[in-house]
Design a protein around this motif. Sequence first.
Motif, mmCIF file in Angstrom:
data_model
loop_
_atom_site.group_PDB
_atom_site.id
_atom_site.type_symbol
_atom_site.label_atom_id
_atom_site.label_comp_id
_atom_site.label_asym_id
_atom_site.label_seq_id
_atom_site.Cartn_x
_atom_site.Cartn_y
_atom_site.Cartn_z
ATOM 1 N N TRP A 3 62.203 35.525 -63.913
ATOM 2 C CA TRP A 3 61.867 35.210 -62.524
ATOM 3 C C TRP A 3 60.964 36.297 -61.928
ATOM 4 O O TRP A 3 59.982 35.992 -61.245
ATOM 5 C CB TRP A 3 63.112 35.050 -61.670
ATOM 6 N N LYS A 10 57.074 35.877 -60.680
ATOM 7 C CA LYS A 10 56.729 36.301 -59.312
ATOM 8 C C LYS A 10 55.531 37.238 -59.313
ATOM 9 O O LYS A 10 54.666 37.166 -58.436
ATOM 10 C CB LYS A 10 57.938 36.968 -58.647
ATOM 11 N N LYS A 69 74.978 34.094 -61.025
ATOM 12 C CA LYS A 69 75.786 34.731 -59.983
ATOM 13 C C LYS A 69 77.210 35.023 -60.426
ATOM 14 O O LYS A 69 77.842 35.953 -59.913
ATOM 15 C CB LYS A 69 75.796 33.818 -58.749
ATOM 16 N N GLU A 114 70.360 34.708 -59.342
ATOM 17 C CA GLU A 114 70.087 33.771 -58.255
ATOM 18 C C GLU A 114 69.222 34.429 -57.177
ATOM 19 O O GLU A 114 68.291 33.816 -56.646
ATOM 20 C CB GLU A 114 71.393 33.271 -57.645
ATOM 21 N N GLU A 115 69.520 35.649 -56.852
ATOM 22 C CA GLU A 115 68.760 36.360 -55.838
ATOM 23 C C GLU A 115 67.302 36.517 -56.259
ATOM 24 O O GLU A 115 66.382 36.319 -55.448
ATOM 25 C CB GLU A 115 69.384 37.731 -55.574
ATOM 26 N N GLN A 149 65.457 33.256 -55.837
ATOM 27 C CA GLN A 149 65.094 32.988 -54.453
ATOM 28 C C GLN A 149 63.947 33.885 -53.988
ATOM 29 O O GLN A 149 63.097 33.458 -53.203
ATOM 30 C CB GLN A 149 66.311 33.147 -53.543
ATOM 31 N N ILE A 161 60.888 32.113 -55.292
ATOM 32 C CA ILE A 161 60.558 30.934 -54.494
ATOM 33 C C ILE A 161 59.928 31.334 -53.171
ATOM 34 O O ILE A 161 58.919 30.757 -52.735
ATOM 35 C CB ILE A 161 61.810 30.065 -54.278
ATOM 36 N N ARG A 162 60.488 32.335 -52.518
ATOM 37 C CA ARG A 162 59.925 32.779 -51.242
ATOM 38 C C ARG A 162 58.519 33.358 -51.422
ATOM 39 O O ARG A 162 57.634 33.153 -50.580
ATOM 40 C CB ARG A 162 60.856 33.792 -50.572
ATOM 41 N N GLU A 222 69.138 24.920 -49.593
ATOM 42 C CA GLU A 222 69.665 26.280 -49.597
ATOM 43 C C GLU A 222 68.918 27.209 -50.566
ATOM 44 O O GLU A 222 68.713 28.381 -50.249
ATOM 45 C CB GLU A 222 71.157 26.257 -49.934
ATOM 46 N N ILE A 223 68.554 26.709 -51.726
ATOM 47 C CA ILE A 223 67.854 27.569 -52.694
ATOM 48 C C ILE A 223 66.360 27.590 -52.411
ATOM 49 O O ILE A 223 65.710 28.623 -52.585
ATOM 50 C CB ILE A 223 68.136 27.114 -54.136
ATOM 51 N N GLY A 224 65.777 26.469 -51.985
ATOM 52 C CA GLY A 224 64.390 26.475 -51.556
ATOM 53 C C GLY A 224 63.417 25.675 -52.396
ATOM 54 O O GLY A 224 62.203 25.721 -52.153
ATOM 55 N N ARG A 277 65.007 21.914 -44.161
ATOM 56 C CA ARG A 277 65.083 23.337 -44.484
ATOM 57 C C ARG A 277 64.410 24.113 -43.360
ATOM 58 O O ARG A 277 63.254 23.840 -43.030
ATOM 59 C CB ARG A 277 64.403 23.629 -45.820
#
Length: 454
Positions: free
Chosen positions: A23, A27, A69, A91-92, A95, A98-99, A191-193, A220
Amino acid sequence: MGVIMQAFYWDCPRIEGKEYEWWNHVKGEIPSLKTAGFTALWLPPASKAANVGGMSMGYDVYDYYDLGKYPQKAVRKINGKDEVRTWFGSEEELQFLIRAAHAKGLKVYADLVLNHNNGADAEEFNPITNRSWWTRFTPRSGRFSRDWTCFNPSPYRALDTTAFGDMPDLCHINPRVSTGILNHAKWLIEEIGFDGFRYDFVKGFGAWIIRAIHDRTYMRGGRPVELFGVGECWAGDDYIDNWLDAVNSWAAHRVGAFDFPLRYRLKDLCDAYGFSLRRLAEGGVLMKDRPFEAVTFVDNHDFRGHGNSAIANDKLLAYAVILTHEGYPCVFWQDYFPRGLGRAGKQNGIAALVKAHEDHAGGETSVLYGDDDLYVMQRNGFDAQKGLIFVLNNRGDAWNGARVRTQWKNTKFEPVAWCGRDDARVPQAQQTEGDGSGEFSAPPRGYAVYVPQN
C-alpha cells in the motif's frame, strides 16, 4: 472515461521486495500516475485471507472486515506477536493510500471476492452431502461469521454442489449471506473510502447480487458516491452479453465487464504470425458492440501460466489499440513499471498513449482504411477532446501509410505517440487538404497517433 491502473500483479509484494508495504509503495507512485493521466487505481483484494502455506494475494478470503487489523491467520511473528497486516499492509496504510489517491483526483476500486471463502476455523457436518467440510468461520472482527448453511449446497440451494478449488462457495440466497455482502460493500465505500468494485469470477454466482449492490445509495462525507463496477466474466462475447443484460436490466447504475474477447484478439495481433488488421474493425468484442460497458485491457494477474499466457511480443501494439479506441482502458502495473513499458516523458511508451487518450480520444471511432497490414482510424472528437488519427502498421520491414479522408479540412496534425521497429525515423507533422484528405503512416510493426492542432 479515464484510464485505470491495475496496481498489482501476482506475487508483486515478494517480487518487488515490498512485503507488507505494498500500500505504501503504490501510494508513492500516485503523483507520477496522476501526471501521466491515470484516473483510477484497481487494488488487490484487501481482506485478510487464509494465508495457508504462505503469503496470499487475497483471493482466498477469510475475514471480510479484517484489512490488516486483527491478529489472525498470521504467517510470522513480530516481537513475539502475530503479524496483523495483510501481505499488502495495514488497514490504516490502505486508507492513507485511498486518501492520497483522492487528493490527486484518482478513484480507487476494490477487488471483491464473493464466490468462495477459505481458512475456516472448524469443520462442520453437512447433511445434504453427508460429509464434513471446513465451513465454520468465526473471524476476530466479529462481523459476517458463517456456518455450513452459508455455503452451497445448503438448505437454500440443496442441488448446488460446486466448489472453486475445494473452497466452499457462498450461498447468496441465504439472507444472512446476502445481507453480509451488502453490508460489507457499504462499509468499504462509506467507511474505508473505495469508489467501486472489480467483481471476481462472476460466473460463480447470480448476477442479482451485483445488481443489489449497485441499486443502493451510498454516502460519504455527506455526499453521494457514484459507484463504479466491472465484472470478471471470463467468457465469449455472447456469454458476456447475457451477463451484462442480467446485471443491468432495470438497474439505475450500470456495470461493465472486462473485454476478454478483445484481449484474445490483441494477443493474436502481438503474438500470431499473419494476423490481419481487418479483424480490428470486426464486431464480437465489447469495444465495438457495447463500448460504454467495455473495460479493455491487455494483460492482468491471471495471465501467467501455460494455459493463459501473457502477451510475449510487441505488447505496445495492444496498448496502442485500447488507449486510442472506445472503452475504459486498464493498464497493467507489471507492464508499466517492472517491464518498463511506461516510459514516462517519452513518446514511445504507455505514458504517451495515456496522455493521448485523456487529451484527445473522444467521440465515436471511424475506420478510414483497413487491409491485412494497415489500419487507420479516427476518433471523431467530443467536447474538449478534439479527436485523433491512429495508424497501425503490421509490416515488419517498412513504414506503411495511406492517404485517407478525415473530418478535418486544412488542418495540421502533430504526432504525439509512436513506437515501432524503426528507431531512426519519427513520424512527421501532416497537413490535410480542403477535402480533409491527408497522408498518415506508422513505423514498421508499429503505430503512430496524430492529433489536430486547431
